[in-house]
Design a protein around this motif. Structure first.
Motif, PDB file in Angstrom:
ATOM      1  N   ALA A 150       0.842  -1.195   0.000  1.00 58.05           N
ATOM      2  CA  ALA A 150       0.000   0.000   0.000  1.00 58.05           C
ATOM      3  C   ALA A 150       0.879   1.247   0.000  1.00 58.05           C
ATOM      4  O   ALA A 150       1.900   1.303   0.680  1.00 58.05           O
ATOM      5  CB  ALA A 150      -0.904   0.000   1.226  1.00 58.05           C
ATOM      6  N   ASP A 151       0.469   2.248  -0.768  1.00 62.42           N
ATOM      7  CA  ASP A 151       1.156   3.539  -0.791  1.00 62.42           C
ATOM      8  C   ASP A 151       0.164   4.574  -0.260  1.00 62.42           C
ATOM      9  O   ASP A 151      -0.677   5.079  -1.001  1.00 62.42           O
ATOM     10  CB  ASP A 151       1.599   3.881  -2.216  1.00 62.42           C
ATOM     11  CG  ASP A 151       2.353   5.187  -2.272  1.00 62.42           C
ATOM     12  OD1 ASP A 151       3.230   5.411  -1.416  1.00 62.42           O
ATOM     13  OD2 ASP A 151       2.064   6.013  -3.172  1.00 62.42           O
ATOM     14  N   LEU A 152       0.263   4.871   1.041  1.00 65.59           N
ATOM     15  CA  LEU A 152      -0.742   5.684   1.718  1.00 65.59           C
ATOM     16  C   LEU A 152      -0.134   6.887   2.426  1.00 65.59           C
ATOM     17  O   LEU A 152       0.933   6.783   3.025  1.00 65.59           O
ATOM     18  CB  LEU A 152      -1.489   4.836   2.755  1.00 65.59           C
ATOM     19  CG  LEU A 152      -2.143   3.547   2.258  1.00 65.59           C
ATOM     20  CD1 LEU A 152      -2.695   2.749   3.427  1.00 65.59           C
ATOM     21  CD2 LEU A 152      -3.225   3.870   1.246  1.00 65.59           C
ATOM     22  N   ILE A 211      -5.145  -0.712   7.335  1.00 64.30           N
ATOM     23  CA  ILE A 211      -4.132  -0.822   6.282  1.00 64.30           C
ATOM     24  C   ILE A 211      -3.165   0.333   6.467  1.00 64.30           C
ATOM     25  O   ILE A 211      -3.562   1.503   6.420  1.00 64.30           O
ATOM     26  CB  ILE A 211      -4.770  -0.745   4.881  1.00 64.30           C
ATOM     27  CG1 ILE A 211      -5.883  -1.793   4.727  1.00 64.30           C
ATOM     28  CG2 ILE A 211      -3.695  -0.926   3.799  1.00 64.30           C
ATOM     29  CD1 ILE A 211      -6.761  -1.576   3.506  1.00 64.30           C
ATOM     30  N   ASN A 212      -1.903   0.013   6.696  1.00 66.62           N
ATOM     31  CA  ASN A 212      -0.874   1.029   6.896  1.00 66.62           C
ATOM     32  C   ASN A 212      -0.012   1.179   5.654  1.00 66.62           C
ATOM     33  O   ASN A 212       0.066   0.259   4.828  1.00 66.62           O
ATOM     34  CB  ASN A 212       0.015   0.657   8.090  1.00 66.62           C
ATOM     35  CG  ASN A 212      -0.746   0.709   9.387  1.00 66.62           C
ATOM     36  OD1 ASN A 212      -1.234   1.761   9.790  1.00 66.62           O
ATOM     37  ND2 ASN A 212      -0.872  -0.437  10.048  1.00 66.62           N
ATOM     38  N   HIS A 213       0.649   2.315   5.541  1.00 69.90           N
ATOM     39  CA  HIS A 213       1.583   2.517   4.435  1.00 69.90           C
ATOM     40  C   HIS A 213       2.643   1.410   4.470  1.00 69.90           C
ATOM     41  O   HIS A 213       3.166   1.063   5.521  1.00 69.90           O
ATOM     42  CB  HIS A 213       2.266   3.888   4.540  1.00 69.90           C
ATOM     43  CG  HIS A 213       3.351   4.045   3.522  1.00 69.90           C
ATOM     44  ND1 HIS A 213       3.084   4.289   2.201  1.00 69.90           N
ATOM     45  CD2 HIS A 213       4.691   3.931   3.621  1.00 69.90           C
ATOM     46  CE1 HIS A 213       4.225   4.333   1.531  1.00 69.90           C
ATOM     47  NE2 HIS A 213       5.211   4.123   2.383  1.00 69.90           N
ATOM     48  N   GLY A 214       2.925   0.853   3.321  1.00 72.83           N
ATOM     49  CA  GLY A 214       3.957  -0.176   3.216  1.00 72.83           C
ATOM     50  C   GLY A 214       3.461  -1.579   3.491  1.00 72.83           C
ATOM     51  O   GLY A 214       4.213  -2.544   3.334  1.00 72.83           O
ATOM     52  N   VAL A 261      -8.873   2.587   7.583  1.00 77.62           N
ATOM     53  CA  VAL A 261      -9.590   1.653   8.451  1.00 77.62           C
ATOM     54  C   VAL A 261     -10.657   0.987   7.597  1.00 77.62           C
ATOM     55  O   VAL A 261     -11.562   1.642   7.094  1.00 77.62           O
ATOM     56  CB  VAL A 261     -10.225   2.362   9.661  1.00 77.62           C
ATOM     57  CG1 VAL A 261     -11.020   1.361  10.502  1.00 77.62           C
ATOM     58  CG2 VAL A 261      -9.149   3.038  10.504  1.00 77.62           C
ATOM     59  N   LEU A 262     -10.517  -0.315   7.428  1.00 74.67           N
ATOM     60  CA  LEU A 262     -11.442  -1.096   6.618  1.00 74.67           C
ATOM     61  C   LEU A 262     -12.394  -1.829   7.560  1.00 74.67           C
ATOM     62  O   LEU A 262     -12.005  -2.758   8.268  1.00 74.67           O
ATOM     63  CB  LEU A 262     -10.653  -2.075   5.745  1.00 74.67           C
ATOM     64  CG  LEU A 262     -11.388  -2.807   4.650  1.00 74.67           C
ATOM     65  CD1 LEU A 262     -12.080  -1.853   3.684  1.00 74.67           C
ATOM     66  CD2 LEU A 262     -10.424  -3.705   3.890  1.00 74.67           C
ATOM     67  N   LYS A 263     -13.647  -1.395   7.569  1.00 79.10           N
ATOM     68  CA  LYS A 263     -14.654  -1.977   8.462  1.00 79.10           C
ATOM     69  C   LYS A 263     -15.155  -3.310   7.908  1.00 79.10           C
ATOM     70  O   LYS A 263     -14.988  -3.592   6.725  1.00 79.10           O
ATOM     71  CB  LYS A 263     -15.802  -0.995   8.644  1.00 79.10           C
ATOM     72  CG  LYS A 263     -15.377   0.276   9.350  1.00 79.10           C
ATOM     73  CD  LYS A 263     -16.501   1.243   9.498  1.00 79.10           C
ATOM     74  CE  LYS A 263     -15.969   2.485  10.204  1.00 79.10           C
ATOM     75  NZ  LYS A 263     -16.877   3.601  10.145  1.00 79.10           N
TER      76      LYS A 263
END
Length: 144
Positions: A28-30, A103-106, A35-37
Motif C-alpha cells: 500500500a502507498d498511503l 491498512i498502513n503505508h507499506g 480503516v477497513l470496516k
C-alpha cells in the motif's frame, strides 16, 4: 523478461520473496492509514505504474496469510491489468471478517503474477463437437 515500471511510492519495487515464488507482494502507498470496516471495500493505491509486453497481463491475487489471519482479500480476484493500461495499479480489498482492519503505508496487500495470455478469434459454427461430458455443469464431470 523485463517489465517497465515507474515507482511513485515510497516503497521498494515489488520483489519475489523466494526463488520459486510465482507472485510478488505489492504494498500500500498511503498518506494515512485506512480503516477497513467489516464487509467494507476500498481501492488501495500502490504508487506503481507498469508497461507490460504485448501478450502479457498482471494478475492481482490475494495474499493467503492476510486472507486466513485477517479475513481480508482481493475482491475481484484475480484482477487483471492489461498490457495497454498505463494508470496506477490499485487494488480492491474487502474485509470479510467481523473486525476492523487497518491498512498502513507499506503493508503487503496482495500478490502480482505476470502471465502470458492468448488472444482468440471466434469461429461461428452451427453445432459443437460431442464429448463424454456433454453439457454437464458445475461439479459434474459425469464421473462418481
Amino acid at each position: 523478461m523485463e517489465v517497465k515500471i515507474v515507482n511513485q511510492s515510497r516503497n521498494e519495487l515489488p520483489a519475489y520473496s523466494t526463488a520459486l515464488s510465482a507472485g510478488m507482494d505489492l504494498r500500500a502507498d498511503l498518506e494515512q492509514p485506512i480503516v477497513l470496516k467489516p464487509l467494507e471495500r476500498v481501492l488501495v493505491p500502490t504508487g506503481l505504474f507498469i508497461e507490460l509486453p504485448v501478450g502479457h497481463e498482471a494478475q492481482i491475487r490475494p495474499r493467503s496469510g492476510l486472507a486466513i489471519k485477517k479475513g481480508v482479500t482481493v475482491l475481484n480476484s484475480p484482477g487483471t491489468i492489461d498490457a495497454d493500461y498505463r494508470g496506477e495499479v490499485k487494488v480492491i480489498l474487502v474485509n470479510l471478517s467481523n473486525e476492523e482492519f487497518v491498512i498502513n503505508h507499506g503493508e503487503r496487500i496482495c500478490q502480482m503474477v505476470i502471465a502470458k495470455h492468448e488472444t482468440v478469434a471466434w469461429k461461428p459454427v452451427e453445432i459443437l463437437e460431442e464429448t463424454e461430458r456433454g453439457a454437464g455443469g458445475f461439479g459434474h464431470t459425469g464421473k462418481n
